[in-house]
Design an enzyme around this catalytic site. Sequence first.
Site, PDB file in Angstrom:
ATOM      1  CB  CYS A 111      45.029 -13.476  24.491  1.00  0.00           C
ATOM      2  SG  CYS A 111      46.342 -13.247  25.420  1.00  0.00           S
ATOM      3  CG  HIS A 146      48.034 -15.367  21.544  1.00  0.00           C
ATOM      4  ND1 HIS A 146      47.226 -14.558  21.901  1.00  0.00           N
ATOM      5  CD2 HIS A 146      47.240 -16.232  20.415  1.00  0.00           C
ATOM      6  CE1 HIS A 146      46.007 -14.784  21.219  1.00  0.00           C
ATOM      7  NE2 HIS A 146      46.193 -15.892  20.512  1.00  0.00           N
ATOM      8  CB  SER A 163      44.744 -12.593  18.353  1.00  0.00           C
ATOM      9  OG  SER A 163      46.048 -12.385  18.095  1.00  0.00           O
TER      10      SER A 163
END
Length: 307
Positions: A111, A146, A163
């Site tokens: 990410c 994330h 993702s």
Amino acid sequence: PFFVNRGGLPVDEPTWERMWRHVGRIHPDGDRVAQRIRGAADLPKIPIPSVPVFQPSTPIPERLEAVQRYIRELQYNHTGTQFFEIKKSRPLTGLMDLAKEMTKEALPIKCLEAVILGIYLTNNMTTLDRFPISFKTHFSGNYFRHIVLGVNFGGRYGALGISRREELMYKAPVFRTLSELIFDFEEAYRRCWHTLKKVKLGHCVSHDPHSVEQIEWKRSILDLDKLTREDFRKELERHARDMRLKIGKGTGPPSPTKDRKKDVSSPQRGQASPHRRNSRGDRRPSGEKKPADSKAMPDLNGYQIRV
């Protein structure tokens, strides 16, 4: 096959070394496996995703879809080895050089790498505002992090990224407010049985690929355990307003100092100004002395404000 780049070309030596060390740790015959892969001449060639190229007339939403499609074609890195070392403290120009290397190697990414790549591929979209959005969630006794690249075009918010979950990466720029975008991510996490704990928002990233500025990764840190739902929404909109104000200041009229062709160094002018005022005072025909604190200090302060 993922240990060679998609064009069959060798990657840089540090990347190879990290790969082989990883193979040696997780495989009982790691060294022999590495040598066999290195010496293989019949490995299948994996197609290299093409970096998107746009016509000047291509709308921004279509460009964003093409950028996201390219990021998706690189695939998520499930190997457990970080192929590209990203230091958040590096200046933007260094991170853009790293993004260029990513397009050449075409290796799987995670990410944070997708965020850097997204910035690189949207640098020429000057009407698009980009800013990092980080999430911290809780699931089954563990915390997970994330990050995506938030985008704003024409007052509508969206996101680019990668993702393991489809709903936690790309968001088309259709959300009217920043809070609507973040709430959509929160709902996506809820469907994955994750509880959103923190959101970190950065400021807008420069479009200059040669800028030596650092990316501001966490301008606002919002702890959902300490904020009510309404306060959370207000903080998100406050951050969106701060970004708009910063952009407005950056695109405002040029400073008056740019019109002074004879100015060489503003601090020196500021220090020399009192001496010039004194010399003008000595030339007054009446011989009257100018009061020291009547107009001298306001003039000096006004000059400093202009600088």
